[in-house]
Design a protein around this motif. Sequence first.
Motif, PDB file in Angstrom:
ATOM      1  N   ILE A 159      49.710  52.052  54.154  1.00 55.17           N
ATOM      2  CA  ILE A 159      50.348  51.913  52.482  1.00 55.17           C
ATOM      3  C   ILE A 159      49.147  51.889  52.186  1.00 55.17           C
ATOM      4  O   ILE A 159      49.611  52.237  50.588  1.00 55.17           O
ATOM      5  CB  ILE A 159      51.075  50.777  52.443  1.00 55.17           C
ATOM      6  N   LEU A 160      48.117  51.639  52.529  1.00 53.63           N
ATOM      7  CA  LEU A 160      46.722  52.067  51.607  1.00 53.63           C
ATOM      8  C   LEU A 160      46.333  52.872  50.922  1.00 53.63           C
ATOM      9  O   LEU A 160      46.173  53.602  50.268  1.00 53.63           O
ATOM     10  CB  LEU A 160      45.558  51.000  51.870  1.00 53.63           C
ATOM     11  N   GLN A 161      46.742  53.818  52.204  1.00 54.49           N
ATOM     12  CA  GLN A 161      46.561  55.160  52.419  1.00 54.49           C
ATOM     13  C   GLN A 161      46.977  55.581  51.166  1.00 54.49           C
ATOM     14  O   GLN A 161      46.926  56.837  50.836  1.00 54.49           O
ATOM     15  CB  GLN A 161      46.044  55.811  53.765  1.00 54.49           C
ATOM     16  N   VAL A 162      48.837  55.539  51.598  1.00 53.47           N
ATOM     17  CA  VAL A 162      49.340  56.458  50.235  1.00 53.47           C
ATOM     18  C   VAL A 162      49.070  55.727  48.850  1.00 53.47           C
ATOM     19  O   VAL A 162      49.256  56.510  48.315  1.00 53.47           O
ATOM     20  CB  VAL A 162      51.257  55.382  50.682  1.00 53.47           C
ATOM     21  N   MET A 163      48.998  54.567  48.881  1.00 55.67           N
ATOM     22  CA  MET A 163      48.767  54.173  47.251  1.00 55.67           C
ATOM     23  C   MET A 163      47.212  55.227  46.913  1.00 55.67           C
ATOM     24  O   MET A 163      46.928  55.451  45.686  1.00 55.67           O
ATOM     25  CB  MET A 163      48.200  52.686  47.213  1.00 55.67           C
ATOM     26  N   ARG A 164      46.086  55.547  47.630  1.00 53.21           N
ATOM     27  CA  ARG A 164      45.601  55.786  47.506  1.00 53.21           C
ATOM     28  C   ARG A 164      45.117  57.301  47.537  1.00 53.21           C
ATOM     29  O   ARG A 164      45.022  58.050  45.898  1.00 53.21           O
ATOM     30  CB  ARG A 164      44.499  55.766  47.895  1.00 53.21           C
ATOM     31  N   VAL A 165      46.572  58.231  47.882  1.00 52.00           N
ATOM     32  CA  VAL A 165      46.880  59.360  47.877  1.00 52.00           C
ATOM     33  C   VAL A 165      47.458  59.283  46.508  1.00 52.00           C
ATOM     34  O   VAL A 165      46.957  60.041  45.905  1.00 52.00           O
ATOM     35  CB  VAL A 165      47.618  59.764  48.933  1.00 52.00           C
ATOM     36  N   PHE A 166      48.239  58.511  46.491  1.00 54.04           N
ATOM     37  CA  PHE A 166      49.327  58.735  44.889  1.00 54.04           C
ATOM     38  C   PHE A 166      48.207  59.038  43.751  1.00 54.04           C
ATOM     39  O   PHE A 166      47.991  59.715  43.029  1.00 54.04           O
ATOM     40  CB  PHE A 166      50.117  56.902  44.590  1.00 54.04           C
ATOM     41  N   GLU A 167      47.340  57.669  43.759  1.00 61.67           N
ATOM     42  CA  GLU A 167      46.693  58.068  42.938  1.00 61.67           C
ATOM     43  C   GLU A 167      45.635  59.216  42.804  1.00 61.67           C
ATOM     44  O   GLU A 167      45.486  59.170  41.016  1.00 61.67           O
ATOM     45  CB  GLU A 167      44.982  56.361  42.398  1.00 61.67           C
ATOM     46  N   LYS A 168      44.959  59.690  43.411  1.00 60.16           N
ATOM     47  CA  LYS A 168      44.839  61.216  43.837  1.00 60.16           C
ATOM     48  C   LYS A 168      44.826  62.119  42.975  1.00 60.16           C
ATOM     49  O   LYS A 168      44.558  62.738  42.634  1.00 60.16           O
ATOM     50  CB  LYS A 168      44.337  61.004  45.030  1.00 60.16           C
ATOM     51  N   ILE A 169      46.582  62.084  43.521  1.00 59.46           N
ATOM     52  CA  ILE A 169      47.531  63.183  42.863  1.00 59.46           C
ATOM     53  C   ILE A 169      48.006  62.915  41.232  1.00 59.46           C
ATOM     54  O   ILE A 169      47.229  63.533  40.919  1.00 59.46           O
ATOM     55  CB  ILE A 169      48.737  62.643  44.055  1.00 59.46           C
ATOM     56  N   ARG A 170      47.891  61.758  40.758  1.00 60.77           N
ATOM     57  CA  ARG A 170      47.654  61.192  39.431  1.00 60.77           C
ATOM     58  C   ARG A 170      46.941  61.805  38.890  1.00 60.77           C
ATOM     59  O   ARG A 170      47.031  61.880  37.829  1.00 60.77           O
ATOM     60  CB  ARG A 170      47.874  60.034  39.767  1.00 60.77           C
ATOM     61  N   SER A 171      45.464  61.467  38.888  1.00 65.10           N
ATOM     62  CA  SER A 171      44.128  61.747  38.480  1.00 65.10           C
ATOM     63  C   SER A 171      43.310  62.577  38.647  1.00 65.10           C
ATOM     64  O   SER A 171      43.067  63.452  37.752  1.00 65.10           O
ATOM     65  CB  SER A 171      42.984  60.822  39.312  1.00 65.10           C
ATOM     66  N   GLN A 172      43.602  63.783  39.770  1.00 66.85           N
ATOM     67  CA  GLN A 172      43.507  65.092  40.453  1.00 66.85           C
ATOM     68  C   GLN A 172      44.649  66.067  40.107  1.00 66.85           C
ATOM     69  O   GLN A 172      44.075  67.586  40.070  1.00 66.85           O
ATOM     70  CB  GLN A 172      42.643  64.915  41.522  1.00 66.85           C
ATOM     71  N   GLY A 173      45.456  65.817  39.985  1.00 69.32           N
ATOM     72  CA  GLY A 173      46.684  67.246  40.052  1.00 69.32           C
ATOM     73  C   GLY A 173      46.905  66.951  38.492  1.00 69.32           C
ATOM     74  O   GLY A 173      47.014  66.661  37.747  1.00 69.32           O
ATOM     75  N   GLU A 174      47.811  68.248  39.234  1.00 63.94           N
ATOM     76  CA  GLU A 174      48.686  69.130  37.691  1.00 63.94           C
ATOM     77  C   GLU A 174      49.633  68.232  37.433  1.00 63.94           C
ATOM     78  O   GLU A 174      50.712  67.708  38.228  1.00 63.94           O
ATOM     79  CB  GLU A 174      48.603  70.682  38.372  1.00 63.94           C
ATOM     80  N   ALA A 175      49.451  67.867  36.796  1.00 59.09           N
ATOM     81  CA  ALA A 175      50.486  67.494  35.616  1.00 59.09           C
ATOM     82  C   ALA A 175      51.757  68.121  34.918  1.00 59.09           C
ATOM     83  O   ALA A 175      51.605  69.356  34.834  1.00 59.09           O
ATOM     84  CB  ALA A 175      50.481  66.546  33.996  1.00 59.09           C
ATOM     85  N   LYS A 176      52.762  67.464  35.420  1.00 56.62           N
ATOM     86  CA  LYS A 176      54.271  69.283  35.933  1.00 56.62           C
ATOM     87  C   LYS A 176      55.632  67.562  35.172  1.00 56.62           C
ATOM     88  O   LYS A 176      55.257  66.745  34.893  1.00 56.62           O
ATOM     89  CB  LYS A 176      55.069  69.182  37.071  1.00 56.62           C
ATOM     90  N   ASP A 177      56.688  68.618  34.718  1.00 57.84           N
ATOM     91  CA  ASP A 177      57.712  67.555  34.258  1.00 57.84           C
ATOM     92  C   ASP A 177      58.302  66.457  35.225  1.00 57.84           C
ATOM     93  O   ASP A 177      58.462  65.366  35.159  1.00 57.84           O
ATOM     94  CB  ASP A 177      58.431  68.370  34.305  1.00 57.84           C
ATOM     95  N   ASP A 178      58.355  66.885  36.400  1.00 58.57           N
ATOM     96  CA  ASP A 178      58.352  66.333  37.613  1.00 58.57           C
ATOM     97  C   ASP A 178      56.823  64.728  38.200  1.00 58.57           C
ATOM     98  O   ASP A 178      58.049  64.641  39.511  1.00 58.57           O
ATOM     99  CB  ASP A 178      59.058  66.257  38.343  1.00 58.57           C
ATOM    100  N   GLY A 179      56.084  64.772  37.696  1.00 52.57           N
ATOM    101  CA  GLY A 179      55.180  64.032  37.973  1.00 52.57           C
ATOM    102  C   GLY A 179      54.041  64.807  38.098  1.00 52.57           C
ATOM    103  O   GLY A 179      53.402  65.574  37.209  1.00 52.57           O
ATOM    104  N   HIS A 180      52.812  64.788  38.991  1.00 57.24           N
ATOM    105  CA  HIS A 180      52.008  65.298  39.380  1.00 57.24           C
ATOM    106  C   HIS A 180      51.917  66.380  40.506  1.00 57.24           C
ATOM    107  O   HIS A 180      52.176  65.447  41.661  1.00 57.24           O
ATOM    108  CB  HIS A 180      50.998  64.122  38.780  1.00 57.24           C
ATOM    109  N   TYR A 181      51.043  67.183  41.037  1.00 54.60           N
ATOM    110  CA  TYR A 181      51.021  67.725  42.205  1.00 54.60           C
ATOM    111  C   TYR A 181      49.640  68.391  42.494  1.00 54.60           C
ATOM    112  O   TYR A 181      48.766  68.620  41.173  1.00 54.60           O
ATOM    113  CB  TYR A 181      52.227  69.011  41.492  1.00 54.60           C
ATOM    114  N   LEU A 182      49.497  67.838  43.775  1.00 59.55           N
ATOM    115  CA  LEU A 182      48.577  68.465  44.071  1.00 59.55           C
ATOM    116  C   LEU A 182      48.357  68.746  45.937  1.00 59.55           C
ATOM    117  O   LEU A 182      48.716  68.045  46.122  1.00 59.55           O
ATOM    118  CB  LEU A 182      47.570  67.230  43.603  1.00 59.55           C
TER     119      LEU A 182
END
Length: 85
Positions: free
Chosen positions: A7-30
């Motif tokens: 679960i800690l890895q999932v939380m890290r991945v979630f934050e990486k996608i949110r901070s480094q990913g491309e913002a889209k209508d349905d969330g962030h994409y990476l």
Amino acid sequence: MKNEIDILQVMRVFEKIRSQGEAKDDGHYLDGVTARSDFDGYTLYLSDAQSTLTVFFHNKYHFDYPSEQALEDFTKRLHAIDKNH
């Protein structure tokens, strides 16, 4: 494959996608994975073209996937994002 995750890895991945990913209508994409949350931020969703991981309050989670191969591909994507970003 057993449906257990770090679960800690999932939380890290979630934050990486949110901070480094491309913002889209349905969330962030990476790197093939979309990250989004519900309105209050207590439920997180990570998904690719076939699979979805929903993380609920108190770190309970649920996978939705069509096949074991789809789940394996999805978890590989999560590991790659965690490792490479």
